[in-house]
Write an enzyme that holds these catalytic residues in place. Structure first.
Site, PDB file in Angstrom:
ATOM      1  N   ASP A 176      -2.171  -3.706  -6.257  1.00  0.00           N
ATOM      2  CA  ASP A 176      -0.767  -3.774  -5.874  1.00  0.00           C
ATOM      3  C   ASP A 176       0.085  -3.764  -7.146  1.00  0.00           C
ATOM      4  OD1 ASP A 176       1.663  -4.220  -4.704  1.00  0.00           O
ATOM      5  OD2 ASP A 176       1.100  -6.097  -3.713  1.00  0.00           O
TER       6      ASP A 176
ATOM      7  N   ASP B  45       2.740   1.699  -3.331  1.00  0.00           N
ATOM      8  CA  ASP B  45       2.378   0.926  -4.521  1.00  0.00           C
ATOM      9  C   ASP B  45       1.179   0.029  -4.268  1.00  0.00           C
ATOM     10  OD1 ASP B  45       3.609  -0.828  -2.769  1.00  0.00           O
ATOM     11  OD2 ASP B  45       4.448  -2.051  -4.370  1.00  0.00           O
ATOM     12  N   GLU B  46       0.420   0.322  -3.232  1.00  0.00           N
ATOM     13  CA  GLU B  46      -0.576  -0.647  -2.788  1.00  0.00           C
ATOM     14  C   GLU B  46      -1.718   0.076  -2.092  1.00  0.00           C
ATOM     15  OE1 GLU B  46       1.439  -3.551  -0.385  1.00  0.00           O
ATOM     16  OE2 GLU B  46      -0.450  -4.246   0.448  1.00  0.00           O
TER      17      GLU B  46
END
Ligand SMILES: [Mg+2]
EC number: 2.7.7.7
Length: 435
Positions: free
Chosen positions: A9, A103-104
Site C-alpha cells: 500500500d 495504490d494498493e
C-alpha cells in the site's frame, strides 16, 4: 503448504505524489481534493494526517484542522503514471496480483512458497527499495498467511515499513481487534454482533460456527468464523480483466442428434480456448449452457483441482457436461465458457480451495475526476516557461500568478510572479513534473 500473501500500500499516495513532484511541499501538510465549498479530501499527507485530516473528510473541515496545509486539486494523469510504475515493479517480482486500488495490491510471490518469516521480510524490503527507486514513493508492506492478515499487517507497517505476521501469529494479531476489522463485516453485521455481545474478533472466534451462522446467515457466517480464527485460504483474484472467456452459438435449425452437438461443443471450446491463451491465463472451471427448442436453458459446470490451458482436457469436460445437459427436444443454442482464471498455473500454492462463497470483488476504486478545465490560472496548475522550465501555480489573483519552478528532480525551486496573461506561461502536462 503455508502461504505468504503480501499487501502493498503506497503511503498517502496522492499527497506523496504532490510532494514528490513539488519538492517545496516535502515535510509540509498537503491536502489533495476538491477545493470548492463542497470539496472532499481525496488524500492527505502524513503531516496533515497528524493534524487529524483524513481522506473522505470535507475539505473545509480538513483545512480547519490543518490550517497551514497546502490544498491542491488532484492530478489524475500524474497519479495514473505513478500507479502504472508501481504495479510494473510489483508484477515483475510477483506476477500473481490482486489489485485493490490504484495504490494498493495483494501479491503472492512464487519465490516465497517455502520461505520463513525472515526471507519474507527481506523480500518485502527489496520490493520496497525497488518501488522507491522507480516511483520515488514509499510503500508499506504487510505479510501473512492470508489476505486479511496481510492487509492488517500493512496498516501496522505504516508509514514506510514492513510488518510480517509469522505463521501461527494470526490469532494474537486478530483477537484484540474490533469485529469491524474483519473482512466483510459492515455496519449491519457489526450492529448484529454488538447486540449479541460480540465486540472483538476473539469473542467472535470463541463462538461455535452454528452460533455465527445463526446471527449472520449461512453464506457469510461460516466464512467470517474462519477468518476470525485466522483461517484465510481465499485465493488472489485478478481484477480488471474478464472473469471468463466464452463462445456460444445459436443454430439456424435446432440440432437433434448428439454428434452434431458434440461437434458444436468442440468448435466452441476451441474458440474459448483461443481467448484463454490470448489472455495468458489458465482456467479451472468449465461451463456449458444449452438452450432447447422450447427455450428452456440448462447450465452445467465442473471445476478442476488445478487450472489448465490444455485444450483436450477442457474439451473433454465440456463434452461430458453437454451430454449431461442435453434436453429431450432439439438444441437451439450451445455455449462453452472457461472461468476460475489465473495468470499463472498456481495449483501448488492453492492445494485446497474453500467452498465458502467469496464475496464479489469490489471494483477498483476510481481515481478522482479531474475538475473541468479552469478559466485562467488556478492553484496547482502545471505550467511551463521557456526560460524557467516546469512549475506549478502557487497562487493566482488580481491579474497576477505566482509560479514555483520545480520538479521531482530539481529540489525545491524558486517562486516567481508574473502577469496572469504573460504569453510565456503555458499549460503543461502534469507528468512532466516527474522529469
Ligand atoms: Mg495507500
Amino acid at each position: 503448504m503455508p502461504r505468504w500473501v503480501l499487501h502493498l500500500d503506497l503511503d498517502s499516495f496522492f499527497a506523496s505524489a504532490e510532494q514528490l513532484t513539488r519538492p517545496t511541499l516535502r515535510g509540509r501538510p498537503v491536502l489533495v481534493g476538491g477545493l470548492g465549498p463542497r470539496g472532499i479530501v481525496a488524500g492527505a499527507s502524513g503531516e496533515a494526517k497528524a493534524h487529524g485530516a483524513r481522506s473522505a473528510m470535507p475539505m473545509g473541515q480538513a483545512r480547519r484542522l490543518s490550517p497551514h496545509a497546502v490544498a491542491l486539486p488532484p492530478r489524475t494523469a500524474l497519479y495514473r503514471v505513478l500507479s502504472e510504475r508501481f504495479f510494473g515493479v510489483v508484477r515483475a517480482s510477483a506476477p500473481v496480483l490482486e489489485q485493490v486500488a490504484y495504490d494498493e495490491t495483494f501479491a503472492e510471490p512464487e519465490a516465497l512458497a517455502d520461505a520463513g518469516a525472515e526471507d519474507v521480510r527481506a523480500f518485502a524490503e527489496r520490493l520496497r527499495t525497488e518501488v522507491r527507486e522507480v516511483t520515488g514513493l514509499a510503500v508499506s508492506v504487510g505479510a501473512g498467511s492470508g489476505k486479511q492478515v496481510a492487509k492488517i499487517a500493512s496498516g501496522l507497517a505504516k508509514p514506510d515499513g514492513v510488518h510480517v505476521v509469522a505463521h501461527g501469529g494470526e490469532q494474537a494479531l486478530l483477537d484484540p481487534l474490533p469485529v469491524r476489522a474483519l473482512w466483510g463485516i459492515g455496519p449491519v453485521a457489526e450492529a448484529t454482533l454488538h447486540r449479541a455481545g460480540v465486540d472483538t474478533v476473539a469473542a467472535l472466534a470463541a463462538l461455535e460456527v452454528g452460533e455465527v451462522t445463526a446471527l449472520l446467515g449461512t453464506a457469510v457466517g461460516s466464512g467470517l468464523h474462519r477468518l476470525a480464527r485466522g483461517i484465510d485460504d481465499r485465493p488472489l483474484v485478478e481484477r480488471g480483466e474478464a472473469k471468463q472467456v466464452s463462445a456460444e452459438t445459436t443454430f439456424d435449425d435446432d440440432l437433434s442428434d448428439l454428434g452434431a452437438v458434440r461437434a458444436a461443443v468442440a468448435e466452441l471450446a476451441e474458440g474459448a480456448h483461443r481467448r484463454l491463451l490470448a489472455s495468458h491465463r489458465a482456467a479451472r472451471t468449465v461451463s456449458v449452457k444449452i438452450r432447447s427448442s422450447s427455450f428452456g436453458t440448462t447450465s452445467r459446470a465442473e471445476t478442476h483441482a488445478v487450472a489448465t490451458t490444455d485444450l483436450a482436457t477442457l474439451t473433454d469436460t465440456a463434452q461430458r457436461l453437454a451430454v449431461a445437459a442435453l434436453p429431450d427436444a432439439g438444441v437451439r443454442l450451445v455455449g462453452v465458457s472457461f472461468s476460475g482464471l489465473t495468470t499463472a498455473v498456481q495449483e501448488a500454492l492453492f492445494p485446497e480451495t474453500t467452498a465458502d462463497p467469496e464475496p464479489a470483488p469490489a471494483p477498483v476504486a476510481a481515481l478522482p475526476d479531474p475538475d473541468p478545465a479552469p478559466r485562467g490560472w488556478r492553484t496547482g496548475d502545471d505550467v511551463a516557461h521557456p526560460e524557467h522550465g516546469h512549475g506549478w501555480v502557487q497562487g493566482a489573483g488580481h491579474g497576477r500568478v505566482t509560479v514555483r519552478f520545480e520538479t521531482a528532480t530539481t529540489g525545491p525551486g524558486r517562486a516567481r510572479t508574473f502577469r496572469a496573461d504573460d504569453p510565456a506561461l503555458t499549460r503543461a502536462d502534469p507528468v512532466d513534473a516527474l522529469a
